[in-house]
Scaffold this active site. Sequence first.
Site, short mmCIF file in Angstrom:
data_model
loop_
_atom_site.label_atom_id
_atom_site.label_comp_id
_atom_site.label_asym_id
_atom_site.label_seq_id
_atom_site.Cartn_x
_atom_site.Cartn_y
_atom_site.Cartn_z
N ASP A 1 -127.48 -51.64 -61.50
CA ASP A 1 -126.43 -50.99 -60.72
C ASP A 1 -126.80 -50.89 -59.26
O ASP A 1 -125.94 -50.96 -58.38
CB ASP A 1 -126.16 -49.60 -61.31
CG ASP A 1 -124.89 -48.97 -60.78
OD1 ASP A 1 -124.01 -49.70 -60.31
OD2 ASP A 1 -124.77 -47.74 -60.84
N CYS B 1 -120.26 -49.04 -56.30
CA CYS B 1 -119.40 -49.65 -57.30
C CYS B 1 -118.57 -50.71 -56.62
O CYS B 1 -117.80 -50.41 -55.70
CB CYS B 1 -118.48 -48.62 -57.95
SG CYS B 1 -117.33 -49.33 -59.14
#
Length: 308
Positions: A29, A250
């Site tokens: 991530d 994100c």
Amino acid sequence: MVAAGLPDRVASRADLPSHVTIWEVGPRDGLQNEKSVVDLDVKLEFVDRLADAGLRTIEATSFVHPKWVPQLADAAELLAGMSTRDGVRYPVLVPNERGLDRALEAGVSHIAIFASATETFARKNLNRTLDSQFEMFDPVVGRARAEGLEVRGYLSMCFGDPWEGRVPAAQVVAAGRRLLDMGCSQLSLGDTIGVATPGQVEALIAGFGSPDQLAVHFHDTYGQALANTLAALQCGVSTVDSSAGGLGGCPYAESATGNLATEDLVWMLDGLGLSHGVDLNKLADTSAWMATRLGRPSPSRVVQALRG
């Protein structure tokens, strides 16, 4: 060299877990949204240094299609080249059955799937409706469990959605229970755009009844990640996602800033007297090293204080 003023360890409070599992997401991530592709050798050293710092769960990569996340196109090569260590888990994210096929070929033992708590994000991120995403995940989870793999479920947009606004807790609980009933052994509640507050965190966790299968994943857009983490710990959650150096965001939620920095989390846990197994000095060194590879300072406040 460590700066003066490391937090004194205090007796743990009765409403906090004695041990916190840190689920390190930096290699996956943390790096997935980097515009410049990071060399494989750098990624391999990053994973190895994180393990050397004491992290025991390191989410290594993702088998998402390279078209969507070019940074992780080297997933198979990374897994093949890693020097794994006993007692360390290296989960990978899989988006669908094809991703699971690749994960099984690579010999992984732990996977994660990534679902949405909202209709709009499910359509934008997965090209599925809120309901039909579960039809896609069901065979992935079923096959993985049949192969003896552990499966984690990520649930995104648990507190707010950039298109739909605040997300009702009941909606999140309903989606999360579907993942748990499907066979996920753990559910990570994601504040994908970093808008949660401690009161929301408490209310959502209470909605699940028991925190035993829950983890939390906070972004720091409004500076609330540590406060939200403490609220979750007070509710009985004992697994916290974080990213070394605060890397990540994100790619489908432009307002989202970085993940909770692992160093910032460790500093708080040390001050609370909670065990976690991580060597803060080695971790800060690792994040400072990675910051030089990325060509910018680490956003972690603790890294800046110790290595700035």
